[in-house]
Design an enzyme around this catalytic site. Structure first.
Site, short mmCIF file in Angstrom:
data_model
loop_
_atom_site.label_atom_id
_atom_site.label_comp_id
_atom_site.label_asym_id
_atom_site.label_seq_id
_atom_site.Cartn_x
_atom_site.Cartn_y
_atom_site.Cartn_z
N LEU A 146 -33.36 11.07 -9.64
CA LEU A 146 -34.19 9.94 -10.04
C LEU A 146 -35.22 9.60 -8.96
O LEU A 146 -35.06 9.98 -7.80
CB LEU A 146 -33.28 8.74 -10.33
N PRO A 147 -36.28 8.87 -9.34
CA PRO A 147 -37.38 8.66 -8.39
C PRO A 147 -37.10 7.74 -7.20
O PRO A 147 -37.59 7.99 -6.11
CB PRO A 147 -38.48 8.04 -9.28
N THR A 177 -33.70 10.66 -3.69
CA THR A 177 -33.93 10.23 -2.31
C THR A 177 -34.10 8.71 -2.31
O THR A 177 -35.09 8.20 -2.83
CB THR A 177 -35.18 10.91 -1.72
N LYS A 219 -32.21 13.25 4.76
CA LYS A 219 -33.39 13.48 3.92
C LYS A 219 -34.56 12.61 4.38
O LYS A 219 -35.72 13.06 4.40
CB LYS A 219 -33.05 13.19 2.46
N LYS A 263 -43.21 6.60 -0.85
CA LYS A 263 -41.91 5.92 -0.95
C LYS A 263 -40.97 6.38 0.14
O LYS A 263 -40.30 5.57 0.80
CB LYS A 263 -41.33 6.16 -2.34
#
Length: 327
Positions: free
Chosen positions: A97-98, A128, A203, A278
């Site tokens: 998912l975003p 992430t 990450k 983001k």
């Protein structure tokens, strides 16, 4: 038989174990295999899901984009009308998912996975997001008797397509071998980083460096072009010299230097600039919270914020090359 029990039985019986099934001999029907759940069929998730299908898994899938679900249904997958519906009939759910808010909704919303998840279900989130969100979801999943792992990825769309992703995994070590067997069908490297949230921490660090290196590569390629160097020649020199990096060698931001990457396709597809922004915000939030000096990360965020404000947010993050050309 439980998820982990199935794997142990597979090993005991001399068969190769996988996360939600015992691998059957070729003479047995794949239709007997219990499906995997998959939520999030975007640029990355759709390739990851297809690699599972190529390895003989059936899927129950959901995405807010119904057209993406229909594509998978045409390939034999079962569509679901909510994340909760996905979780009802499977022993393992993978999500891609975003952002943090999407993960919260998919797992804890009114129609979320945790509304219907069964005891013993394996939950793997490859989004992430903020490490604290992964830790919070893991605690809620534990209350339902489910096992949650954060497993964000690196490698981009090409690696997702070719099953060459790197997975950074945070979660209980006892079940990591089970998780690794499944993720290895979608990637070349699966690394256990530690407790819940540590996969996300790794990450965030990786993508901060990626954003910085993409800007540096773009600056070098732009300067070289203005000095009269052929871009392909310059890329060849960089990639055989100390300036070599992933952004120059695998994902060069200058158009027509490498075929098949977004820069050679009008910066369409790939890893969106808005998503890089983001991730850089996540890195700077973490740096502030933990007192880490990241001046280049801070400056990279400022560049991507401005790039997005100028309407390039939906382009691949390598569009920073075009952004710098136009300054």
């Amino acid at each position: 038989m439980s998820l982990c029990g199935a794997l142990r039985f597979a090993r005991w019986s001399g068969r190769v174990g996988c996360v939600t099934r015992v691998r059957f001999h070729h003479s047995e029907s794949v239709s007997k295999v219990k499906p995997l759940g998959f939520v999030g069929l975007g640029n990355m998730g759709n390739h990851m899901a297809r690699n599972l299908i190529r390895n003989g898994y059936s899927l129950v899938c959901y995405d807010v984009n119904q057209a993406a679900v229909e594509e998978f249904k045409a390939e034999g997958a079962t569509g679901a009308d909510s994340p909760a519906a996905v979780a009802e009939g499977v022993d393992c759910v993978i999500t891609m998912l975003p952002a943090s808010d999407h993960v919260k909704t998919v797992y804890t919303g009114d129609n979320g996975i945790l509304k219907s998840v069964k005891k013993g279900t394996l939950l793997i989130d490859s989004s992430t997001i903020e490490p604290a969100v992964s830790q919070s979801v893991a605690k809620l999943a534990e209350g339902k008797g489910a096992d949650f792992f954060d497993a964000p990825v690196s490698g981009g769309v090409g690696a997702a397509r070719d099953a060459k992703l790197t997975f950074m995994v945070g979660g209980g070590g006892d079940h990591f071998p089970v998780v690794k067997e499944l993720l290895s069908l979608m990637g070349k490297s699966v690394v256990h980083c530690g407790a819940h949230g540590t996969g996300q921490a790794a990450k965030i660090c990786n993508n901060m460096l990626l954003g910085i290196s993409m800007i540096g590569t773009s600056e070098a390629m732009n300067l070289g072009a203005k000095l009269g160097l052929d871009p392909k020649l310059l890329a060849l020199i960089l990639n055989s010299s100390s300036g070599r990096c992933w952004s120059s060698e695998v994902y060069n931001p200058c158009p027509n230097v490498i075929e098949g990457v977004p820069s050679s396709n009008n910066y369409d597809g790939g890893f969106g600039a808005a998503l890089m922004t983001k991730d850089l915000k996540l890195s700077q939030s973490a740096a502030k919270d933990h007192g880490a000096a990241t001046p280049l990360g801070e400056h990279a965020l400022a560049i991507y914020n401005d790039l997005c404000a100028k309407g390039l947010d939906k382009k691949d993050f390598s569009v920073v090359f075009k952004y710098l050309q136009e300054l």
